[in-house]
Design a protein around this motif. Sequence first.
Motif, PDB file in Angstrom:
ATOM      1  N   UNK A  67      13.861 -14.613  11.740  1.00  0.00           N
ATOM      2  CA  UNK A  67      14.394 -13.323  11.325  1.00  0.00           C
ATOM      3  C   UNK A  67      14.767 -13.354   9.855  1.00  0.00           C
ATOM      4  N   UNK A  68      14.606 -12.210   9.197  1.00  0.00           N
ATOM      5  CA  UNK A  68      14.911 -12.073   7.779  1.00  0.00           C
ATOM      6  C   UNK A  68      15.773 -10.838   7.594  1.00  0.00           C
ATOM      7  N   UNK A  69      16.832 -10.954   6.801  1.00  0.00           N
ATOM      8  CA  UNK A  69      17.698  -9.815   6.493  1.00  0.00           C
ATOM      9  C   UNK A  69      17.563  -9.468   5.022  1.00  0.00           C
ATOM     10  N   UNK A  70      17.585  -8.182   4.727  1.00  0.00           N
ATOM     11  CA  UNK A  70      17.488  -7.730   3.346  1.00  0.00           C
ATOM     12  C   UNK A  70      18.069  -6.349   3.173  1.00  0.00           C
ATOM     13  N   UNK A  71      17.998  -5.850   1.941  1.00  0.00           N
ATOM     14  CA  UNK A  71      18.439  -4.492   1.643  1.00  0.00           C
ATOM     15  C   UNK A  71      17.292  -3.728   0.994  1.00  0.00           C
ATOM     16  N   UNK A  72      17.295  -2.426   1.188  1.00  0.00           N
ATOM     17  CA  UNK A  72      16.259  -1.555   0.620  1.00  0.00           C
ATOM     18  C   UNK A  72      16.931  -0.346   0.001  1.00  0.00           C
ATOM     19  N   UNK A  73      16.669  -0.129  -1.278  1.00  0.00           N
ATOM     20  CA  UNK A  73      17.253   1.015  -1.981  1.00  0.00           C
ATOM     21  C   UNK A  73      16.244   2.129  -2.180  1.00  0.00           C
ATOM     22  N   UNK A  74      14.960   1.794  -2.214  1.00  0.00           N
ATOM     23  CA  UNK A  74      13.919   2.780  -2.541  1.00  0.00           C
ATOM     24  C   UNK A  74      13.102   3.202  -1.330  1.00  0.00           C
ATOM     25  N   UNK A  75      13.700   3.188  -0.183  1.00  0.00           N
ATOM     26  CA  UNK A  75      13.002   3.592   1.025  1.00  0.00           C
ATOM     27  C   UNK A  75      12.737   2.416   1.942  1.00  0.00           C
ATOM     28  N   UNK A  76      13.157   2.560   3.158  1.00  0.00           N
ATOM     29  CA  UNK A  76      13.051   1.473   4.130  1.00  0.00           C
ATOM     30  C   UNK A  76      11.605   1.161   4.489  1.00  0.00           C
ATOM     31  N   UNK A  77      10.819   2.156   4.834  1.00  0.00           N
ATOM     32  CA  UNK A  77       9.437   1.892   5.229  1.00  0.00           C
ATOM     33  C   UNK A  77       8.643   1.285   4.082  1.00  0.00           C
ATOM     34  N   UNK A  78       8.908   1.751   2.888  1.00  0.00           N
ATOM     35  CA  UNK A  78       8.237   1.177   1.711  1.00  0.00           C
ATOM     36  C   UNK A  78       8.532  -0.314   1.598  1.00  0.00           C
ATOM     37  N   UNK A  79       9.787  -0.692   1.808  1.00  0.00           N
ATOM     38  CA  UNK A  79      10.176  -2.109   1.694  1.00  0.00           C
ATOM     39  C   UNK A  79       9.514  -2.945   2.788  1.00  0.00           C
ATOM     40  N   UNK A  80       9.477  -2.428   4.014  1.00  0.00           N
ATOM     41  CA  UNK A  80       8.810  -3.147   5.111  1.00  0.00           C
ATOM     42  C   UNK A  80       7.326  -3.314   4.784  1.00  0.00           C
ATOM     43  N   UNK A  81       6.711  -2.279   4.261  1.00  0.00           N
ATOM     44  CA  UNK A  81       5.299  -2.354   3.866  1.00  0.00           C
ATOM     45  C   UNK A  81       5.088  -3.404   2.785  1.00  0.00           C
ATOM     46  N   UNK A  82       6.023  -3.501   1.833  1.00  0.00           N
ATOM     47  CA  UNK A  82       5.930  -4.522   0.784  1.00  0.00           C
ATOM     48  C   UNK A  82       6.003  -5.924   1.373  1.00  0.00           C
ATOM     49  N   UNK A  83       6.881  -6.112   2.356  1.00  0.00           N
ATOM     50  CA  UNK A  83       6.960  -7.414   3.033  1.00  0.00           C
ATOM     51  C   UNK A  83       5.626  -7.736   3.703  1.00  0.00           C
ATOM     52  N   UNK A 119      15.898  -3.819  13.124  1.00  0.00           N
ATOM     53  CA  UNK A 119      17.221  -3.203  12.963  1.00  0.00           C
ATOM     54  C   UNK A 119      17.338  -2.654  11.546  1.00  0.00           C
ATOM     55  N   UNK A 120      18.002  -1.510  11.412  1.00  0.00           N
ATOM     56  CA  UNK A 120      18.352  -0.995  10.088  1.00  0.00           C
ATOM     57  C   UNK A 120      19.605  -0.142  10.202  1.00  0.00           C
ATOM     58  N   UNK A 121      20.337  -0.088   9.103  1.00  0.00           N
ATOM     59  CA  UNK A 121      21.532   0.754   9.035  1.00  0.00           C
ATOM     60  C   UNK A 121      21.679   1.257   7.608  1.00  0.00           C
ATOM     61  N   UNK A 122      21.963   2.543   7.457  1.00  0.00           N
ATOM     62  CA  UNK A 122      22.144   3.160   6.145  1.00  0.00           C
ATOM     63  C   UNK A 122      23.605   3.047   5.715  1.00  0.00           C
ATOM     64  N   UNK A 123      23.814   2.734   4.454  1.00  0.00           N
ATOM     65  CA  UNK A 123      25.147   2.699   3.864  1.00  0.00           C
ATOM     66  C   UNK A 123      25.165   3.631   2.655  1.00  0.00           C
ATOM     67  N   UNK A 124      26.215   4.392   2.520  1.00  0.00           N
ATOM     68  CA  UNK A 124      26.343   5.317   1.394  1.00  0.00           C
ATOM     69  C   UNK A 124      26.467   4.573   0.071  1.00  0.00           C
ATOM     70  N   UNK A 125      27.056   3.387   0.111  1.00  0.00           N
ATOM     71  CA  UNK A 125      27.226   2.592  -1.109  1.00  0.00           C
ATOM     72  C   UNK A 125      26.373   1.332  -1.030  1.00  0.00           C
ATOM     73  N   UNK A 126      25.654   1.047  -2.116  1.00  0.00           N
ATOM     74  CA  UNK A 126      24.802  -0.143  -2.178  1.00  0.00           C
ATOM     75  C   UNK A 126      25.635  -1.402  -1.940  1.00  0.00           C
ATOM     76  N   UNK A 127      26.823  -1.440  -2.487  1.00  0.00           N
ATOM     77  CA  UNK A 127      27.671  -2.627  -2.338  1.00  0.00           C
ATOM     78  C   UNK A 127      27.997  -2.912  -0.875  1.00  0.00           C
ATOM     79  N   UNK A 128      28.140  -1.863  -0.077  1.00  0.00           N
ATOM     80  CA  UNK A 128      28.398  -2.053   1.354  1.00  0.00           C
ATOM     81  C   UNK A 128      27.168  -2.623   2.059  1.00  0.00           C
ATOM     82  N   UNK A 129      25.985  -2.167   1.673  1.00  0.00           N
ATOM     83  CA  UNK A 129      24.747  -2.695   2.260  1.00  0.00           C
ATOM     84  C   UNK A 129      24.572  -4.168   1.904  1.00  0.00           C
ATOM     85  N   UNK A 130      24.879  -4.529   0.667  1.00  0.00           N
ATOM     86  CA  UNK A 130      24.759  -5.924   0.237  1.00  0.00           C
ATOM     87  C   UNK A 130      25.758  -6.796   0.989  1.00  0.00           C
ATOM     88  N   UNK A 131      26.967  -6.294   1.190  1.00  0.00           N
ATOM     89  CA  UNK A 131      27.974  -7.043   1.946  1.00  0.00           C
ATOM     90  C   UNK A 131      27.518  -7.247   3.390  1.00  0.00           C
TER      91      UNK A 131
END
Length: 78
Positions: free
Chosen positions: A16-32, A51-63
């Motif tokens: 399993x791999x965990x990451x963050x996506x700021x420019x669109x989730x499907x785009x990031x999965x496609x890049x992987x 699994x995915x979850x949206x966060x209003x703040x980037x810092x929360x997603x990174x945490x």
Amino acid sequence: MDGAYVYILKCADGSYYAGTARDGLQRRVDEHNAGSFGGYTALRRPVALVFSQWFERVTDAIAAERQIKGWSRAKRKL
């Protein structure tokens, strides 16, 4: 868009791999899946979003990503 997604991918080798996506989730999965950036998933394709979850703040997603990366494989498996 100021927010970001945190996501978990299941790799072809069962890991399993965990990451963050700021420019669109499907785009990031496609890049992987294209191996665009090398790294962990490049040799473990294809990957599937489990699994995915949206966060209003980037810092929360990174945490959240850091927290997930500390989980055991069994916990990431959900």
